[in-house]
Scaffold this motif. Structure first.
Motif, PDB file in Angstrom:
ATOM      1  N   THR A 290       0.835  -1.268   0.168  1.00 42.05           N
ATOM      2  CA  THR A 290       0.061  -0.139   0.054  1.00 42.05           C
ATOM      3  C   THR A 290       0.964   1.317   0.097  1.00 42.05           C
TER       4      THR A 290
ATOM      5  N   THR B  82      -3.537   3.630   1.628  1.00 38.25           N
ATOM      6  CA  THR B  82      -4.760   3.643   0.549  1.00 38.25           C
ATOM      7  C   THR B  82      -4.933   5.294   0.444  1.00 38.25           C
TER       8      THR B  82
ATOM      9  N   HIS C 240      -9.126  -1.336  -0.120  1.00 38.00           N
ATOM     10  CA  HIS C 240      -9.836  -0.574  -0.817  1.00 38.00           C
ATOM     11  C   HIS C 240     -11.280  -0.413  -0.724  1.00 38.00           C
TER      12      HIS C 240
ATOM     13  N   HIS D 291      -5.234  -6.006 -12.999  1.00 42.64           N
ATOM     14  CA  HIS D 291      -4.521  -6.004 -11.687  1.00 42.64           C
ATOM     15  C   HIS D 291      -5.594  -6.927 -10.986  1.00 42.64           C
TER      16      HIS D 291
ATOM     17  N   ASP E 247      -5.563   0.758  -8.246  1.00 42.87           N
ATOM     18  CA  ASP E 247      -4.260   0.084  -8.432  1.00 42.87           C
ATOM     19  C   ASP E 247      -3.593  -0.233  -9.944  1.00 42.87           C
TER      20      ASP E 247
ATOM     21  N   VAL F  94       0.075   3.242 -10.093  1.00 39.79           N
ATOM     22  CA  VAL F  94       0.170   3.644  -8.856  1.00 39.79           C
ATOM     23  C   VAL F  94       1.060   4.970  -8.856  1.00 39.79           C
TER      24      VAL F  94
ATOM     25  N   SER G 196       2.379  -1.561 -10.801  1.00 42.40           N
ATOM     26  CA  SER G 196       1.051  -2.285 -10.139  1.00 42.40           C
ATOM     27  C   SER G 196       1.616  -3.916 -10.197  1.00 42.40           C
TER      28      SER G 196
ATOM     29  N   HIS H  61      -2.362   4.339  -4.567  1.00 42.98           N
ATOM     30  CA  HIS H  61      -1.531   4.646  -4.070  1.00 42.98           C
ATOM     31  C   HIS H  61      -0.402   5.500  -4.402  1.00 42.98           C
TER      32      HIS H  61
END
Length: 287
Positions: free
Chosen positions: A16, A20, A65, A112, A131, A134, A139, A170
Protein backbone atom coordinates in the motif's frame (compact mmCIF):
# COMPACT_ATOMS: atom_id res chain seq x y z
CA UNK A 1 -11.26 23.48 -12.07
CA UNK A 2 -11.96 20.04 -10.64
CA UNK A 3 -11.65 19.94 -6.85
CA UNK A 4 -9.86 16.79 -5.68
CA UNK A 5 -8.71 16.09 -2.12
CA UNK A 6 -6.82 13.08 -0.80
CA UNK A 7 -7.55 11.52 2.57
CA UNK A 8 -4.75 9.04 3.31
CA UNK A 9 -5.74 5.86 5.14
CA UNK A 10 -3.38 4.83 7.98
CA UNK A 11 -2.51 1.46 6.44
CA UNK A 12 1.08 1.76 5.14
CA UNK A 13 2.87 -1.35 3.92
CA UNK A 14 4.68 -3.11 1.09
CA UNK A 15 1.45 -3.40 -0.90
CA UNK A 16 0.00 0.00 0.00
CA UNK A 17 3.04 2.34 0.11
CA UNK A 18 2.11 5.21 2.47
CA UNK A 19 -1.46 3.93 2.63
CA UNK A 20 -4.62 3.82 0.54
CA UNK A 21 -5.62 7.07 -1.15
CA UNK A 22 -9.27 7.91 -0.62
CA UNK A 23 -10.26 10.59 -3.12
CA UNK A 24 -12.93 13.22 -2.49
CA UNK A 25 -13.97 14.69 -5.83
CA UNK A 26 -16.10 17.82 -6.15
CA UNK A 27 -18.24 19.24 -3.36
CA UNK A 28 -21.85 19.59 -2.24
CA UNK A 29 -22.36 16.92 -3.41
CA UNK A 30 -19.03 15.14 -3.70
CA UNK A 31 -18.07 11.72 -5.02
CA UNK A 32 -15.84 9.58 -2.80
CA UNK A 33 -13.57 7.03 -4.48
CA UNK A 34 -12.20 4.06 -2.51
CA UNK A 35 -13.16 4.65 1.13
CA UNK A 36 -10.45 2.12 1.93
CA UNK A 37 -10.21 -0.02 5.07
CA UNK A 38 -12.99 -0.08 7.65
CA UNK A 39 -11.22 2.16 10.14
CA UNK A 40 -13.68 4.44 11.99
CA UNK A 41 -11.23 7.32 12.43
CA UNK A 42 -10.33 7.27 8.74
CA UNK A 43 -13.95 7.13 7.61
CA UNK A 44 -14.78 10.01 9.94
CA UNK A 45 -11.96 12.04 8.36
CA UNK A 46 -13.33 11.26 4.90
CA UNK A 47 -16.85 12.26 5.95
CA UNK A 48 -15.63 15.61 7.29
CA UNK A 49 -13.73 16.33 4.09
CA UNK A 50 -16.49 15.13 1.76
CA UNK A 51 -19.46 17.01 3.22
CA UNK A 52 -22.63 16.00 1.41
CA UNK A 53 -21.85 12.85 -0.60
CA UNK A 54 -23.69 11.99 -3.80
CA UNK A 55 -21.99 8.68 -4.62
CA UNK A 56 -19.30 6.29 -3.41
CA UNK A 57 -17.17 4.47 -5.99
CA UNK A 58 -14.92 1.43 -5.57
CA UNK A 59 -12.10 0.70 -8.02
CA UNK A 60 -11.69 -2.98 -7.07
CA UNK A 61 -12.46 -5.53 -4.42
CA UNK A 62 -9.23 -5.66 -2.42
CA UNK A 63 -9.07 -5.37 1.38
CA UNK A 64 -7.21 -2.06 1.31
CA UNK A 65 -9.86 -0.40 -0.88
CA UNK A 66 -13.26 -1.95 -0.21
CA UNK A 67 -14.14 -2.79 3.43
CA UNK A 68 -14.94 0.79 4.37
CA UNK A 69 -17.34 1.36 1.47
CA UNK A 70 -20.59 0.03 2.96
CA UNK A 71 -19.96 1.37 6.49
CA UNK A 72 -19.17 4.76 4.98
CA UNK A 73 -22.36 4.59 2.90
CA UNK A 74 -24.37 4.08 6.08
CA UNK A 75 -22.55 6.97 7.69
CA UNK A 76 -23.26 9.50 4.92
CA UNK A 77 -26.40 8.07 3.31
CA UNK A 78 -25.05 7.67 -0.22
CA UNK A 79 -25.12 4.76 -2.70
CA UNK A 80 -22.07 2.60 -3.40
CA UNK A 81 -21.19 1.65 -6.98
CA UNK A 82 -18.78 -1.20 -7.71
CA UNK A 83 -18.11 -3.74 -10.44
CA UNK A 84 -18.02 -6.60 -7.91
CA UNK A 85 -19.09 -5.97 -4.34
CA UNK A 86 -21.99 -7.53 -2.46
CA UNK A 87 -24.35 -4.85 -1.22
CA UNK A 88 -23.29 -2.26 -3.80
CA UNK A 89 -25.07 -1.16 -6.94
CA UNK A 90 -23.54 -2.90 -9.95
CA UNK A 91 -21.28 -0.67 -11.99
CA UNK A 92 -21.20 -1.15 -15.76
CA UNK A 93 -18.36 -0.33 -18.13
CA UNK A 94 -18.96 3.10 -19.62
CA UNK A 95 -21.51 4.04 -16.98
CA UNK A 96 -21.59 7.68 -15.94
CA UNK A 97 -21.93 8.44 -12.27
CA UNK A 98 -23.30 11.90 -11.53
CA UNK A 99 -23.32 14.02 -8.40
CA UNK A 100 -24.52 17.55 -8.99
CA UNK A 101 -22.53 18.96 -11.90
CA UNK A 102 -19.83 16.31 -11.51
CA UNK A 103 -19.79 13.45 -13.99
CA UNK A 104 -17.34 10.52 -13.81
CA UNK A 105 -17.19 7.73 -16.39
CA UNK A 106 -16.41 4.16 -15.32
CA UNK A 107 -13.69 2.51 -17.43
CA UNK A 108 -13.39 -1.25 -16.96
CA UNK A 109 -9.65 -1.86 -16.60
CA UNK A 110 -9.11 -5.54 -15.74
CA UNK A 111 -5.63 -6.86 -15.15
CA UNK A 112 -4.68 -5.99 -11.59
CA UNK A 113 -7.98 -7.68 -10.77
CA UNK A 114 -10.77 -8.83 -13.07
CA UNK A 115 -13.20 -6.32 -11.53
CA UNK A 116 -10.90 -3.31 -11.67
CA UNK A 117 -12.45 0.00 -12.73
CA UNK A 118 -10.89 3.41 -13.31
CA UNK A 119 -12.87 6.66 -13.33
CA UNK A 120 -12.38 9.46 -15.84
CA UNK A 121 -13.44 13.10 -15.80
CA UNK A 122 -12.95 14.26 -19.41
CA UNK A 123 -13.22 18.00 -18.78
CA UNK A 124 -10.12 18.10 -16.57
CA UNK A 125 -8.46 14.94 -17.85
CA UNK A 126 -8.46 13.50 -14.34
CA UNK A 127 -8.09 9.72 -14.23
CA UNK A 128 -8.60 7.85 -10.96
CA UNK A 129 -6.67 4.65 -11.55
CA UNK A 130 -6.99 2.63 -8.35
CA UNK A 131 -4.16 0.09 -8.49
CA UNK A 132 -3.94 -0.08 -12.29
CA UNK A 133 -1.38 2.74 -12.07
CA UNK A 134 0.15 3.78 -8.77
CA UNK A 135 2.08 6.91 -7.94
CA UNK A 136 5.38 5.17 -7.27
CA UNK A 137 6.60 1.80 -8.50
CA UNK A 138 4.49 -0.57 -10.57
CA UNK A 139 1.19 -2.38 -10.23
CA UNK A 140 1.04 -5.93 -8.88
CA UNK A 141 -0.45 -8.65 -11.12
CA UNK A 142 -1.43 -11.77 -9.18
CA UNK A 143 -2.93 -14.65 -11.21
CA UNK A 144 -5.49 -16.03 -11.62
CA UNK A 145 -7.64 -12.96 -10.91
CA UNK A 146 -4.79 -10.81 -12.15
CA UNK A 147 -4.10 -11.17 -15.87
CA UNK A 148 -1.21 -9.55 -17.70
CA UNK A 149 -2.77 -9.70 -21.17
CA UNK A 150 -5.84 -7.87 -19.90
CA UNK A 151 -3.68 -5.46 -17.94
CA UNK A 152 -1.69 -4.38 -21.01
CA UNK A 153 -4.93 -3.78 -22.89
CA UNK A 154 -6.22 -1.72 -19.98
CA UNK A 155 -3.08 0.43 -19.95
CA UNK A 156 -3.52 1.10 -23.66
CA UNK A 157 -7.19 1.90 -23.11
CA UNK A 158 -6.32 4.42 -20.40
CA UNK A 159 -3.64 6.04 -22.55
CA UNK A 160 -6.16 6.44 -25.38
CA UNK A 161 -8.41 8.46 -23.07
CA UNK A 162 -5.83 11.25 -23.15
CA UNK A 163 -5.61 11.78 -19.38
CA UNK A 164 -3.68 14.73 -17.99
CA UNK A 165 -3.50 13.85 -14.30
CA UNK A 166 -3.54 10.47 -12.56
CA UNK A 167 -4.95 10.13 -9.06
CA UNK A 168 -3.71 6.67 -8.03
CA UNK A 169 -4.84 4.26 -5.34
CA UNK A 170 -1.44 4.56 -3.66
CA UNK A 171 1.39 7.05 -3.83
CA UNK A 172 1.59 10.62 -5.12
CA UNK A 173 -0.45 12.28 -7.85
CA UNK A 174 1.02 11.85 -11.35
CA UNK A 175 0.93 15.05 -13.41
CA UNK A 176 2.31 13.54 -16.63
CA UNK A 177 -0.35 10.91 -17.02
CA UNK A 178 0.26 9.62 -20.54
CA UNK A 179 4.01 9.53 -19.98
CA UNK A 180 3.49 7.45 -16.85
CA UNK A 181 1.28 4.95 -18.67
CA UNK A 182 3.87 4.62 -21.44
CA UNK A 183 6.50 3.95 -18.76
CA UNK A 184 4.31 1.15 -17.43
CA UNK A 185 3.98 -0.40 -20.88
CA UNK A 186 7.73 -0.13 -21.46
CA UNK A 187 8.43 -1.68 -18.06
CA UNK A 188 6.31 -4.73 -18.87
CA UNK A 189 8.01 -5.10 -22.23
CA UNK A 190 11.42 -4.94 -20.56
CA UNK A 191 10.39 -7.49 -17.92
CA UNK A 192 9.15 -9.88 -20.60
CA UNK A 193 12.48 -9.58 -22.38
CA UNK A 194 14.27 -10.44 -19.13
CA UNK A 195 12.10 -13.53 -18.68
CA UNK A 196 12.80 -14.72 -22.21
CA UNK A 197 16.53 -14.15 -21.71
CA UNK A 198 16.46 -16.21 -18.53
CA UNK A 199 14.62 -19.06 -20.27
CA UNK A 200 17.08 -19.00 -23.17
CA UNK A 201 19.73 -20.35 -20.77
CA UNK A 202 17.67 -23.46 -20.06
CA UNK A 203 14.86 -24.60 -17.74
CA UNK A 204 14.22 -22.21 -14.87
CA UNK A 205 11.91 -22.18 -11.88
CA UNK A 206 10.17 -18.97 -10.93
CA UNK A 207 12.33 -18.71 -7.81
CA UNK A 208 15.49 -18.95 -9.90
CA UNK A 209 14.29 -16.24 -12.28
CA UNK A 210 13.28 -13.94 -9.42
CA UNK A 211 16.76 -14.26 -7.90
CA UNK A 212 18.33 -13.09 -11.16
CA UNK A 213 15.81 -10.52 -12.41
CA UNK A 214 15.03 -8.93 -9.03
CA UNK A 215 18.57 -9.08 -7.66
CA UNK A 216 18.55 -5.34 -6.86
CA UNK A 217 15.15 -5.38 -5.13
CA UNK A 218 14.55 -5.81 -1.38
CA UNK A 219 13.85 -9.38 -0.32
CA UNK A 220 10.47 -8.46 1.15
CA UNK A 221 9.12 -7.87 -2.37
CA UNK A 222 10.27 -11.26 -3.69
CA UNK A 223 6.91 -13.00 -3.01
CA UNK A 224 5.15 -10.26 -5.01
CA UNK A 225 7.78 -10.54 -7.73
CA UNK A 226 7.18 -14.28 -8.00
CA UNK A 227 3.47 -13.73 -8.64
CA UNK A 228 4.18 -11.07 -11.27
CA UNK A 229 6.72 -13.42 -12.84
CA UNK A 230 4.01 -16.06 -13.10
CA UNK A 231 1.75 -13.52 -14.83
CA UNK A 232 4.44 -12.96 -17.47
CA UNK A 233 5.01 -16.68 -17.93
CA UNK A 234 1.29 -17.37 -18.36
CA UNK A 235 1.13 -14.69 -21.05
CA UNK A 236 4.13 -16.20 -22.83
CA UNK A 237 2.63 -19.69 -22.52
CA UNK A 238 -0.62 -18.44 -24.04
CA UNK A 239 1.43 -17.09 -26.96
CA UNK A 240 3.34 -20.36 -27.33
CA UNK A 241 6.65 -18.79 -26.30
CA UNK A 242 7.05 -20.53 -22.94
CA UNK A 243 6.00 -23.85 -21.48
CA UNK A 244 5.75 -25.22 -17.97
CA UNK A 245 7.44 -28.60 -17.54
CA UNK A 246 6.85 -29.04 -13.81
CA UNK A 247 3.63 -30.04 -12.08
CA UNK A 248 3.07 -26.68 -10.37
CA UNK A 249 3.19 -23.03 -11.40
CA UNK A 250 6.70 -22.84 -9.94
CA UNK A 251 7.96 -24.81 -12.93
CA UNK A 252 10.52 -25.41 -14.21
CA UNK A 253 9.63 -23.37 -17.28
CA UNK A 254 11.27 -23.56 -20.70
CA UNK A 255 11.17 -21.41 -23.80
CA UNK A 256 9.23 -22.70 -26.78
CA UNK A 257 8.50 -21.78 -30.38
CA UNK A 258 5.02 -20.46 -31.18
CA UNK A 259 2.85 -22.92 -33.08
CA UNK A 260 1.15 -21.93 -36.31
CA UNK A 261 -2.24 -22.82 -37.70
CA UNK A 262 -1.96 -25.85 -39.98
CA UNK A 263 -4.52 -24.30 -42.31
CA UNK A 264 -3.58 -20.61 -42.65
CA UNK A 265 -0.21 -20.21 -40.94
CA UNK A 266 -1.33 -17.76 -38.27
CA UNK A 267 0.09 -18.08 -34.76
CA UNK A 268 -2.14 -20.17 -32.50
CA UNK A 269 -2.44 -20.26 -28.74
CA UNK A 270 -1.05 -23.11 -26.69
CA UNK A 271 -1.06 -26.48 -28.43
CA UNK A 272 -3.98 -25.80 -30.76
CA UNK A 273 -3.63 -27.07 -34.33
CA UNK A 274 -5.85 -24.42 -35.89
CA UNK A 275 -6.57 -20.76 -35.19
CA UNK A 276 -10.05 -19.80 -34.00
CA UNK A 277 -11.07 -18.45 -37.43
CA UNK A 278 -10.09 -21.64 -39.23
CA UNK A 279 -11.65 -23.84 -36.56
CA UNK A 280 -14.94 -21.98 -36.99
CA UNK A 281 -14.71 -22.14 -40.79
CA UNK A 282 -14.11 -25.90 -40.72
CA UNK A 283 -17.02 -26.46 -38.35
CA UNK A 284 -19.33 -24.47 -40.60
CA UNK A 285 -18.11 -26.40 -43.67
CA UNK A 286 -19.01 -29.70 -42.01
CA UNK A 287 -22.64 -28.68 -41.53
Amino acid sequence: MLAVTRVLAPNPGVYTLEGTNTWVVGSEPSIVIDPGPDLPAHLADVAREAGRVGAILVTHDHPDHTPGALPFAEMVGAPVYAYRLAGAQELRAGQRVRAGALNLTAIHTPGHTSDHVAFFEPGSGALFTGDAVVGRGTSFIDPPDGNLVQYLRSLTRMEELGPRTIYPGHGPVVVRAKEKIREYLAHREERESQVLTALADGPRTIAEMVEVIYVDHPKDVRPLAARSMLAHLLKLADEGRAERTGKTDEGPWISSTPRTCQRCGRTVKGKARYCSSCSLAMLQAER
